[in-house]
Motif scaffolding. Structure first.
Motif, PDB file in Angstrom:
ATOM      1  N   PRO A 103       0.820  -1.215   0.000  1.00  0.00           N
ATOM      2  CA  PRO A 103       0.000   0.000   0.000  1.00  0.00           C
ATOM      3  C   PRO A 103       0.853   1.263   0.000  1.00  0.00           C
ATOM      4  O   PRO A 103       1.946   1.285   0.564  1.00  0.00           O
ATOM      5  CB  PRO A 103      -0.798  -0.124   1.308  1.00  0.00           C
ATOM      6  CG  PRO A 103       0.071  -0.945   2.195  1.00  0.00           C
ATOM      7  CD  PRO A 103       0.761  -1.926   1.295  1.00  0.00           C
ATOM      8  N   ALA A 104       0.339   2.293  -0.631  1.00  0.00           N
ATOM      9  CA  ALA A 104       1.040   3.583  -0.681  1.00  0.00           C
ATOM     10  C   ALA A 104       0.666   4.392   0.551  1.00  0.00           C
ATOM     11  O   ALA A 104      -0.239   5.233   0.525  1.00  0.00           O
ATOM     12  CB  ALA A 104       0.667   4.336  -1.957  1.00  0.00           C
ATOM     13  N   LEU A 105       1.343   4.128   1.646  1.00  0.00           N
ATOM     14  CA  LEU A 105       1.083   4.810   2.910  1.00  0.00           C
ATOM     15  C   LEU A 105       2.162   5.856   3.168  1.00  0.00           C
ATOM     16  O   LEU A 105       3.330   5.634   2.871  1.00  0.00           O
ATOM     17  CB  LEU A 105       1.049   3.797   4.057  1.00  0.00           C
ATOM     18  CG  LEU A 105      -0.018   2.705   3.950  1.00  0.00           C
ATOM     19  CD1 LEU A 105       0.163   1.667   5.046  1.00  0.00           C
ATOM     20  CD2 LEU A 105      -1.414   3.308   4.008  1.00  0.00           C
ATOM     21  N   LYS A 106       1.765   6.965   3.745  1.00  0.00           N
ATOM     22  CA  LYS A 106       2.714   8.056   3.989  1.00  0.00           C
ATOM     23  C   LYS A 106       3.287   8.051   5.404  1.00  0.00           C
ATOM     24  O   LYS A 106       4.377   8.577   5.622  1.00  0.00           O
ATOM     25  CB  LYS A 106       2.029   9.402   3.715  1.00  0.00           C
ATOM     26  CG  LYS A 106       1.661   9.615   2.251  1.00  0.00           C
ATOM     27  CD  LYS A 106       1.053  10.985   2.038  1.00  0.00           C
ATOM     28  CE  LYS A 106       0.703  11.209   0.572  1.00  0.00           C
ATOM     29  NZ  LYS A 106       0.106  12.555   0.341  1.00  0.00           N
ATOM     30  N   GLN A 107       2.557   7.489   6.369  1.00  0.00           N
ATOM     31  CA  GLN A 107       3.036   7.538   7.743  1.00  0.00           C
ATOM     32  C   GLN A 107       4.278   6.682   7.920  1.00  0.00           C
ATOM     33  O   GLN A 107       4.527   5.755   7.155  1.00  0.00           O
ATOM     34  CB  GLN A 107       1.944   7.100   8.727  1.00  0.00           C
ATOM     35  CG  GLN A 107       1.435   5.691   8.518  1.00  0.00           C
ATOM     36  CD  GLN A 107       0.120   5.682   7.781  1.00  0.00           C
ATOM     37  OE1 GLN A 107      -0.075   6.458   6.857  1.00  0.00           O
ATOM     38  NE2 GLN A 107      -0.787   4.814   8.208  1.00  0.00           N
ATOM     39  N   PRO A 108       5.098   6.974   8.924  1.00  0.00           N
ATOM     40  CA  PRO A 108       6.318   6.191   9.169  1.00  0.00           C
ATOM     41  C   PRO A 108       5.989   4.704   9.339  1.00  0.00           C
ATOM     42  O   PRO A 108       4.914   4.343   9.814  1.00  0.00           O
ATOM     43  CB  PRO A 108       6.870   6.791  10.467  1.00  0.00           C
ATOM     44  CG  PRO A 108       6.265   8.149  10.550  1.00  0.00           C
ATOM     45  CD  PRO A 108       4.920   8.051   9.921  1.00  0.00           C
TER      46      PRO A 108
END
Length: 287
Positions: free
Chosen positions: A102-107
């Protein structure tokens, strides 16, 4: 006269078995442990400290205390692992290849280790304050075949990686290496090693792979309840020597954990919260 009216789910003939009650481990919360078993807090919070009494006076203890937050900071970090309507913790998705992630932004942090080292059990312990989070564990080595993503609200993501060694998935290298080398929001890799057996050949290979990525990683020593103080301390000193002489990107302090007895879980939660930028600590160093 007051009349007690039962809710529909408590009326006679209701199938209560349909409701799954998830039990929380008695030591899941540091806050609760301080009240119920205050004498256990120190050994559960800092398991390395409890072992120092068995070390020779000539042994350098500096690396044991590099990350040594105060209890108040650990309690603040604990809150991140409690699910709520505004901070939902859940299993998100599984992926077999990098292009499926998934393209997740959180660390993001990931857990990697030999099959049957206890990765899924450890993640389940970390999430024990949110027992409805679905973390599948098995007594069969190699149960995890995909990269499993767990979202901790908007704060960070934890990834349970497939195990290497015995019964590793066929595409393990093609699955894991691209993730470790190219995942831009990966802030820390946790390399799990069985404390009861020490470093194995496949662990050294994994260590080399982590070094090649040049990304920061941490060694986590699992199953510390499975062997006596003598063998465990010998393995710990070996781990520290390897970290000192054979690594450049590994955090100098190994983290000791027991998913069964809950030793080290509070400290590891705090470290994860810290390295993902979700906890500003007041009493620690060099993390």
């Amino acid at each position: 006269m007051f009349c007690l009216r039962l809710q529909p789910w408590l009326q006679p003939r209701t199938q209560l078995s349909a409701f799954r009650v998830q039990r929380v481990h008695k030591f899941a919360s540091l806050q609760e442990t301080r009240v119920r078993a205050p004498n256990k807090v120190k050994c559960l919070l800092y398991p390395l400290t409890d072992l120092e009494a068995y070390l020779d006076s000539s042994v350098d203890r500096t690396q044991f205390h590099l990350f040594h937050p105060c209890v108040d900071d650990v309690l603040k970090a604990e809150g991140l692992f409690c699910s709520s309507p505004s901070h939902k913790i859940d299993y998100y998705i599984s992926a077999e290849r990098m292009d499926h992630t998934p393209a997740l932004k959180q660390p993001e942090v990931c857990f990697i280790g030999r099959s049957n080292v206890g990765k899924s059990s450890l993640i389940k312990s970390l999430f024990s304050l949110s027992p409805n989070v679905e973390v599948r564990i098995s007594k069969t080595p190699g149960h995890t075949k995909k990269m499993n993503f767990f979202r901790v609200g908007r704060a960070f993501t934890i990834v349970d990686m497939p195990g290497y060694g015995h019964r590793a998935p066929k595409g393990f290298v093609d699955m894991v290496e691209p993730y470790l080398f190219s995942r831009k929001n990966l802030v820390r890799t946790f390399l799990l090693v069985d404390g009861s057996v020490g470093l194995q050949k496949t662990d050294y290979i994994a260590l080399e792979m982590c070094e090649e990525t040049r990304c920061p990683y941490v060694m986590v020593i699992t199953k510390i309840d499975k062997c006596g103080h003598g063998p465990l301390l010998r393995n710990i000193l070996t781990f520290q020597d390897v970290i000192k002489t054979q690594t450049n990107s590994c955090f100098p302090q190994p983290f000791l954990v027991s998913s069964l007895q809950f030793s080290g879980i509070y400290l590891l939660r705090c470290f994860i919260a810290h390295v993902t930028g979700n906890a500003q600590l007041t009493d620690t160093s060099h993390s």
